[in-house]
Design a protein around this motif. Structure first.
Motif, PDB file in Angstrom:
ATOM      1  N   GLU A  48     -84.880 -24.912  34.535  1.00  0.00           N
ATOM      2  CA  GLU A  48     -85.511 -24.946  35.851  1.00  0.00           C
ATOM      3  C   GLU A  48     -86.865 -24.266  35.944  1.00  0.00           C
ATOM      4  O   GLU A  48     -87.496 -24.334  36.993  1.00  0.00           O
ATOM      5  CB  GLU A  48     -84.583 -24.293  36.887  1.00  0.00           C
ATOM      6  N   ALA A  49     -87.309 -23.590  34.907  1.00  0.00           N
ATOM      7  CA  ALA A  49     -88.549 -22.813  34.982  1.00  0.00           C
ATOM      8  C   ALA A  49     -89.716 -23.668  35.452  1.00  0.00           C
ATOM      9  O   ALA A  49     -89.964 -24.741  34.923  1.00  0.00           O
ATOM     10  CB  ALA A  49     -88.870 -22.199  33.624  1.00  0.00           C
ATOM     11  N   LEU A  50     -90.408 -23.194  36.475  1.00  0.00           N
ATOM     12  CA  LEU A  50     -91.600 -23.875  36.982  1.00  0.00           C
ATOM     13  C   LEU A  50     -92.862 -23.235  36.430  1.00  0.00           C
ATOM     14  O   LEU A  50     -93.808 -23.901  36.078  1.00  0.00           O
ATOM     15  CB  LEU A  50     -91.630 -23.833  38.516  1.00  0.00           C
ATOM     16  N   ASN A  51     -92.882 -21.912  36.404  1.00  0.00           N
ATOM     17  CA  ASN A  51     -94.013 -21.171  35.860  1.00  0.00           C
ATOM     18  C   ASN A  51     -93.530 -20.578  34.545  1.00  0.00           C
ATOM     19  O   ASN A  51     -92.978 -19.490  34.518  1.00  0.00           O
ATOM     20  CB  ASN A  51     -94.455 -20.087  36.838  1.00  0.00           C
ATOM     21  N   ASP A  52     -93.723 -21.321  33.469  1.00  0.00           N
ATOM     22  CA  ASP A  52     -93.117 -20.945  32.191  1.00  0.00           C
ATOM     23  C   ASP A  52     -93.331 -19.486  31.826  1.00  0.00           C
ATOM     24  O   ASP A  52     -92.387 -18.795  31.480  1.00  0.00           O
ATOM     25  CB  ASP A  52     -93.648 -21.833  31.061  1.00  0.00           C
ATOM     26  N   ALA A  53     -94.562 -19.016  31.877  1.00  0.00           N
ATOM     27  CA  ALA A  53     -94.835 -17.646  31.425  1.00  0.00           C
ATOM     28  C   ALA A  53     -94.090 -16.636  32.287  1.00  0.00           C
ATOM     29  O   ALA A  53     -93.443 -15.724  31.774  1.00  0.00           O
ATOM     30  CB  ALA A  53     -96.335 -17.381  31.452  1.00  0.00           C
ATOM     31  N   GLU A  54     -94.138 -16.796  33.585  1.00  0.00           N
ATOM     32  CA  GLU A  54     -93.488 -15.850  34.492  1.00  0.00           C
ATOM     33  C   GLU A  54     -91.972 -15.938  34.389  1.00  0.00           C
ATOM     34  O   GLU A  54     -91.278 -14.923  34.312  1.00  0.00           O
ATOM     35  CB  GLU A  54     -93.928 -16.130  35.924  1.00  0.00           C
ATOM     36  N   ASP A  55     -91.437 -17.143  34.360  1.00  0.00           N
ATOM     37  CA  ASP A  55     -89.987 -17.316  34.310  1.00  0.00           C
ATOM     38  C   ASP A  55     -89.424 -16.908  32.953  1.00  0.00           C
ATOM     39  O   ASP A  55     -88.387 -16.247  32.886  1.00  0.00           O
ATOM     40  CB  ASP A  55     -89.605 -18.762  34.617  1.00  0.00           C
ATOM     41  N   LEU A  56     -90.091 -17.287  31.889  1.00  0.00           N
ATOM     42  CA  LEU A  56     -89.612 -16.920  30.555  1.00  0.00           C
ATOM     43  C   LEU A  56     -89.727 -15.424  30.311  1.00  0.00           C
ATOM     44  O   LEU A  56     -89.017 -14.878  29.471  1.00  0.00           O
ATOM     45  CB  LEU A  56     -90.348 -17.708  29.478  1.00  0.00           C
ATOM     46  N   ALA A  57     -90.593 -14.742  31.068  1.00  0.00           N
ATOM     47  CA  ALA A  57     -90.722 -13.288  30.945  1.00  0.00           C
ATOM     48  C   ALA A  57     -89.432 -12.590  31.363  1.00  0.00           C
ATOM     49  O   ALA A  57     -89.239 -11.414  31.057  1.00  0.00           O
ATOM     50  CB  ALA A  57     -91.892 -12.781  31.780  1.00  0.00           C
ATOM     51  N   LEU A  58     -88.528 -13.290  32.019  1.00  0.00           N
ATOM     52  CA  LEU A  58     -87.236 -12.730  32.404  1.00  0.00           C
ATOM     53  C   LEU A  58     -86.280 -12.648  31.222  1.00  0.00           C
ATOM     54  O   LEU A  58     -85.290 -11.928  31.258  1.00  0.00           O
ATOM     55  CB  LEU A  58     -86.596 -13.581  33.505  1.00  0.00           C
ATOM     56  N   MET A  59     -86.557 -13.413  30.166  1.00  0.00           N
ATOM     57  CA  MET A  59     -85.658 -13.494  29.017  1.00  0.00           C
ATOM     58  C   MET A  59     -85.994 -12.423  27.984  1.00  0.00           C
ATOM     59  O   MET A  59     -87.146 -12.036  27.834  1.00  0.00           O
ATOM     60  CB  MET A  59     -85.747 -14.887  28.388  1.00  0.00           C
ATOM     61  N   ASN A  60     -84.968 -11.977  27.273  1.00  0.00           N
ATOM     62  CA  ASN A  60     -85.107 -10.967  26.232  1.00  0.00           C
ATOM     63  C   ASN A  60     -84.774 -11.612  24.884  1.00  0.00           C
ATOM     64  O   ASN A  60     -83.740 -12.280  24.764  1.00  0.00           O
ATOM     65  CB  ASN A  60     -84.159  -9.799  26.525  1.00  0.00           C
ATOM     66  N   CYS A  61     -85.618 -11.423  23.894  1.00  0.00           N
ATOM     67  CA  CYS A  61     -85.447 -12.071  22.589  1.00  0.00           C
ATOM     68  C   CYS A  61     -84.086 -11.771  21.965  1.00  0.00           C
ATOM     69  O   CYS A  61     -83.394 -12.679  21.510  1.00  0.00           O
ATOM     70  CB  CYS A  61     -86.571 -11.662  21.644  1.00  0.00           C
ATOM     71  N   ASP A  62     -83.700 -10.508  21.932  1.00  0.00           N
ATOM     72  CA  ASP A  62     -82.425 -10.157  21.305  1.00  0.00           C
ATOM     73  C   ASP A  62     -81.245 -10.810  22.019  1.00  0.00           C
ATOM     74  O   ASP A  62     -80.345 -11.358  21.377  1.00  0.00           O
ATOM     75  CB  ASP A  62     -82.237  -8.641  21.253  1.00  0.00           C
ATOM     76  N   LEU A  63     -81.251 -10.752  23.357  1.00  0.00           N
ATOM     77  CA  LEU A  63     -80.172 -11.407  24.108  1.00  0.00           C
ATOM     78  C   LEU A  63     -80.203 -12.908  23.891  1.00  0.00           C
ATOM     79  O   LEU A  63     -79.163 -13.546  23.718  1.00  0.00           O
ATOM     80  CB  LEU A  63     -80.280 -11.095  25.599  1.00  0.00           C
ATOM     81  N   PHE A  64     -81.398 -13.471  23.911  1.00  0.00           N
ATOM     82  CA  PHE A  64     -81.550 -14.918  23.717  1.00  0.00           C
ATOM     83  C   PHE A  64     -80.970 -15.348  22.371  1.00  0.00           C
ATOM     84  O   PHE A  64     -80.202 -16.315  22.301  1.00  0.00           O
ATOM     85  CB  PHE A  64     -83.023 -15.303  23.822  1.00  0.00           C
ATOM     86  N   LEU A  65     -81.322 -14.652  21.307  1.00  0.00           N
ATOM     87  CA  LEU A  65     -80.823 -15.019  19.982  1.00  0.00           C
ATOM     88  C   LEU A  65     -79.305 -14.868  19.886  1.00  0.00           C
ATOM     89  O   LEU A  65     -78.645 -15.650  19.201  1.00  0.00           O
ATOM     90  CB  LEU A  65     -81.515 -14.191  18.902  1.00  0.00           C
ATOM     91  N   ARG A  66     -78.751 -13.901  20.606  1.00  0.00           N
ATOM     92  CA  ARG A  66     -77.306 -13.715  20.607  1.00  0.00           C
ATOM     93  C   ARG A  66     -76.577 -14.874  21.284  1.00  0.00           C
ATOM     94  O   ARG A  66     -75.519 -15.288  20.830  1.00  0.00           O
ATOM     95  CB  ARG A  66     -76.955 -12.413  21.344  1.00  0.00           C
ATOM     96  N   VAL A  67     -77.130 -15.379  22.382  1.00  0.00           N
ATOM     97  CA  VAL A  67     -76.429 -16.425  23.146  1.00  0.00           C
ATOM     98  C   VAL A  67     -76.875 -17.838  22.786  1.00  0.00           C
ATOM     99  O   VAL A  67     -76.214 -18.802  23.173  1.00  0.00           O
ATOM    100  CB  VAL A  67     -76.549 -16.198  24.675  1.00  0.00           C
ATOM    101  N   TRP A  68     -77.971 -17.985  22.051  1.00  0.00           N
ATOM    102  CA  TRP A  68     -78.523 -19.309  21.746  1.00  0.00           C
ATOM    103  C   TRP A  68     -77.480 -20.318  21.262  1.00  0.00           C
ATOM    104  O   TRP A  68     -77.417 -21.433  21.786  1.00  0.00           O
ATOM    105  CB  TRP A  68     -79.676 -19.207  20.752  1.00  0.00           C
TER     106      TRP A  68
END
Length: 89
Positions: A48-68
């Motif tokens: 759903e991200a509309l403003n990629d940079a702002e919305d993706l800034a909510l994500m954390n790399c370590d958490l992302f890699l864990r749940v990917w």
């Protein structure tokens, strides 16, 4: 799409309230200590991200890699991330 996975520098602890354009239904907080909560809302951010940079800034790399591996995403979204980041394959 993120420029780099290392650029995903969002919070890794606590709770997070997503912007209305990402979480338009419930506005409940994301508990970052709960993998199911993280999976649900990271998938929403990626869809759903509309403003990629702002919305993706909510994500954390370590958490992302864990749940990917367990994220439920449309095929085109998963393919786009895997094409940009071979380490996700």
């Amino acid at each position: 799409m993120a420029d780099s996975l290392e650029g995903l520098v969002g919070p890794s602890t606590g709770t997070l309230i997503l912007p209305p354009h990402v979480d338009w239904s419930s506005r409940r907080p994301v508990r970052l200590d709960d993998p199911a909560s993280v999976m649900e809302w990271y998938a929403a951010i990626m869809r759903e991200a509309l403003n990629d940079a702002e919305d993706l800034a909510l994500m954390n790399c370590d958490l992302f890699l864990r749940v990917w591996p367990d994220l439920i995403l449309p095929g085109r979204v998963r393919a786009a991330w895997q094409n940009s980041f071979p380490e996700l394959r």
